[in-house]
Design a protein around this motif. Structure first.
Motif, PDB file in Angstrom:
ATOM      1  N   LYS A   1       2.545   1.902  -3.274  1.00 42.49           N
ATOM      2  CA  LYS A   1       1.566   2.748  -4.501  1.00 42.49           C
ATOM      3  C   LYS A   1       1.177   4.178  -3.953  1.00 42.49           C
ATOM      4  O   LYS A   1       1.465   5.176  -4.659  1.00 42.49           O
TER       5      LYS A   1
ATOM      6  N   LYS B   1       0.859  -1.289   0.031  1.00 46.43           N
ATOM      7  CA  LYS B   1       0.051  -0.008   0.008  1.00 46.43           C
ATOM      8  C   LYS B   1       0.905   1.282  -0.043  1.00 46.43           C
ATOM      9  O   LYS B   1       0.659   2.235  -0.723  1.00 46.43           O
TER      10      LYS B   1
ATOM     11  N   THR C   1       7.306   3.147  -9.115  1.00 44.36           N
ATOM     12  CA  THR C   1       6.916   2.491 -10.173  1.00 44.36           C
ATOM     13  C   THR C   1       7.658   1.370 -10.732  1.00 44.36           C
ATOM     14  O   THR C   1       7.334   0.519 -11.514  1.00 44.36           O
TER      15      THR C   1
ATOM     16  N   ALA D   1      -3.613  -1.868  -4.857  1.00 46.74           N
ATOM     17  CA  ALA D   1      -2.006  -1.778  -4.707  1.00 46.74           C
ATOM     18  C   ALA D   1      -1.235  -2.925  -5.142  1.00 46.74           C
ATOM     19  O   ALA D   1      -0.281  -2.921  -5.363  1.00 46.74           O
TER      20      ALA D   1
END
Lengths: 290, 382
Positions: free
Chosen positions: B239, B236, B244, B265
């Motif tokens: 995200k 979580k 990335t 996520a």
């Protein structure tokens, strides 16, 4: 700069949680000089009850209200059936009773809700908000906002209502309060109910961030207790400041020093503060009159 | 009080001896000690159910070598002392022919010296590499190791031309061991660990550690070795920070629960898991498909709960033992031991097992499937 902000956001979010737990400790301590080690379990009941009500198809706002009500009832029952019968016992005895209660509640939660972790959906989405290169979750804003509202409400309650003033009076001098006609037994009952409701609110607010399970109260309860001691036991402002200091140092230590020492740094800091200010940052200096 | 206990115990064991004496001639005794209660009950519970279920089935189909199987089981929690005592009872009082059990590494290692001395084949259901390395004559195991999980992950990274990896691991037993194994084998795949962060098992926010990783130069992927709720929070936070680079998790979170906790996520996260997790998604010509589908169907029908990889380990252990007895044509302990060691091409829920004198596990990396989470479900990558 962006990374400093990120650590700060992380610290404030976690710190606000500790502060809410610490406030619950402070409230019961004020009314009875008892440290209620079942405080963490109220968080757990709040979070887990909301999860199970949601699972049963109850809409979110109703589930939250139900969870707060349940925790309050448990708090009142704890006072009525465990603390009150021991009202003539030493404070230490009562503290041990609360430890027993916390183990009992945890065991009960394991049987009723199981041992698994559960997630609560965030209240307003999980799209992070970007500020100065750092990000914060909407749920963190909820935690902060609710903390502010709760603190304001408590300030109003203690300074503007008769019941609040009665609680304050009891905390200053129980015998004198009784002499002027305050029902100190009722004060204690209300303190347990209030601090249970407060714990449940904290538990629900943070459940989308930290997840929740039957034993989530152990660590959060401990950190909340540390926050309360750091700020000075019994002081509301102290619990808030203590919680924030604890949360922010943890985040900064993890970010700038090493995640291995994340838990050690705040505790060293606490030792230092308590060494120079044994009553905590905002604690009333204890004067023993003979 | 005490005398009463002793008398009750004597009476019970007298009955037990009488009954075991009567049927000893035509039963094969499978001994087991598992963590059915306590913190590792999520391992022991499905394992015991699996053993009971399949022993009943084998008996209904006529048993092994014309004899019925009898399960002798003790619940040892996660207590190594209890495991030692129970193993002693299995060996001396119950005189079992083979032991299939040991949910945790701790309880397994407590039993190892005893079975080595007594000379009884022992198939462990616990994870760590130390159980079979160095090789112990009488000790085997079925679950894949955390080293294999790390190797599988690095193999996948290598295929994606990733060479610089950040590691974030829990400080619990699983995360610690995983971190050590990952650091040890990374070099074999030309992978450099450029950041190495940790978090406590009860931590609720890992954004500081992840921010550090985010600000480390050249990180191409992040590997999270952990167990329980920690990895879900890491996912979580990952995200939230808008990171990335590909995120990898270990087999420690290979369950639907992880997807449920991490929510959206989790999309795009890769992790190694056993074939059992994706039973219905396996290719039709996959040798494991009939085995895992069969086990899953039977387990879910009998217990009404979702199948778990841990129960699968018990299935593999029992079946390897049974196959070995059939091959040996007797329950002679040395013959059975030799037959287990010579297990070739056994298809279990954990993979295809090829044991040898040097390898008492017999699984290779194909035992793990690389999975990617897409829209809340597993997708096979390879």
């Amino acid at each position: 700069m962006a990374e400093f902000l990120q650590y700060l956001f992380s610290g404030i979010t976690v710190g606000a949680t500790y502060a809410l737990v610490g406030l619950g400790f402070a409230m019961i301590y004020n009314a009875s000089h008892v440290i209620n080690f079942a405080q963490g379990e109220f968080l757990m009941i709040g979070g887990m009850m909301t999860v199970s009500m949601l699972g049963a198809g109850v809409p979110m706002p109703l589930a939250i209200v139900a969870a707060i009500v349940l925790a309050t009832v448990v708090g009142l029952a704890l006072e009525k059936f465990a603390v009150e019968p021991a009202r003539n016992a030493e404070v230490v005895t009562v503290i041990i009773i609360t430890i027993g209660a916390s183990i009992f509640l945890r065991g009960l939660a394991q049987v009723v809700w199981g041992k698994e972790y559960h997630a609560l959906p965030p209240f307003s989405g999980d799209t992070p908000i970007s500020i100065g290169g750092a990000t914060i979750l909407p749920q963190s804003l909820w935690v902060l906002g609710v903390t502010v509202v709760v603190v304001a409400a408590l300030a109003w309650f203690f300074n503007r209502t008769l019941m609040g003033k009665a609680i304050l009076a009891t905390s200053h001098n129980r015998d004198a309060a009784q002499l002027v006609g305050i029902n100190t037994g009722l004060v204690l009952l209300i303190s347990f109910g209030l601090s249970a409701a407060l714990g449940a609110i904290a538990g629900i607010m943070i459940a989308p961030i930290t997840l929740t399970s039957y034993d989530v109260g152990i660590m959060l309860g401990l950190k909340g207790f540390v926050a309360a001691v750091l700020g000075g036991l019994g002081s509301g402002v102290g619990a808030i400041v203590g919680g924030l200091i604890l949360g922010i140092t943890e985040a900064m230590a993890a970010g700038y020093i090493s995640s291995e020492y994340k838990d050690a740094v705040p505790f060293v800091l606490i030792l230092l503060i308590l060494f120079f200010l044994p009553n905590g940052l905002f604690g009333v200096r204890g004067t023993e009159r003979v | 009080m005490r005398g009463k206990h002793v008398r009750a115990w004597l009476a019970a064991s007298a009955v037990a001896m009488a009954s075991s004496g009567a049927i000893a001639a035509d039963t094969i005794k499978i001994g087991s000690f598992l963590s059915v209660t306590g913190p590792a009950s999520f391992l022991g519970d499905p394992e015991l159910k699996t053993l009971q279920m399949y022993i009943d089935q084998i008996n209904a189909e006529g048993g092994v070598l014309g004899k019925q199987l009898a399960l002798v089981h003790y619940d040892v929690g996660v207590d190594a002392d209890n495991a030692r005592t129970s193993t002693k009872r299995l060996l001396e009082d119950d005189q079992v022919d083979v032991i299939v059990g040991g949910s945790t590494t701790g309880t397994t290692m407590a039993a190892v010296p005893l079975v080595e001395r007594a000379g009884v084949p022992f198939i462990s259901l616990a994870g760590a590499v130390v159980i079979i390395e160095p090789v112990k004559k009488w000790v085997f195991k079925t679950p894949h190791t955390d080293r294999m999980a790390a190797q599988k992950i690095f193999e996948d990274m290598k295929a994606r031309d990733i060479t610089k990896v950040a590691l974030i691991s829990g400080t619990g037993g699983f995360g610690k061991s995983g971190r050590a194994q990952s650091t040890a084998v990374a070099g074999d795949y030309g992978i450099e660990i450029v950041a190495d962060e940790t978090y406590g098992p009860k931590d609720t926010d890992m954004t500081p550690q992840l921010t550090k990783i985010k600000n480390t130069d050249g990180v191409q992927a992040v590997l999270n070795f952990g167990f329980g709720q920690g990895p879900a929070i890491v996912t979580k936070n990952y995200k939230q920070l808008g990171m990335t680079a590909p995120l990898y998790q270990s087999h420690g979170v290979a369950s639907k629960k992880y997807i449920e906790l991490a929510g959206d996520a989790a999309n795009g996260v890769r992790l190694p898991g056993s074939a059992l997790l994706v039973a219905d998604k396996l290719a039709d010509d996959d040798p494991q498909k009939p085995v895992v589908i069969g086990y899953q169907t039977m387990y879910e029908k009998a217990t009404g709960t979702d199948v778990s990889t841990f129960g699968g380990h018990a299935y593999d252990g029992l079946m390897i033992a049974v196959e070995a007895m059939k091959t040996a044509g007797s329950t002679d302990k040395e013959a059975v031991r030799a037959a287990i060691e010579n297990t070739q091409g056994f298809v279990g829920t954990g993979g295809v097992v090829n044991m040898s004198a040097e390898d008492h596990l017999g699984l290779d990396l194909t035992a793990f499937r690389m999975l990617e989470i897409q829209d809340g479900d597993w997708v096979l990558v390879d």
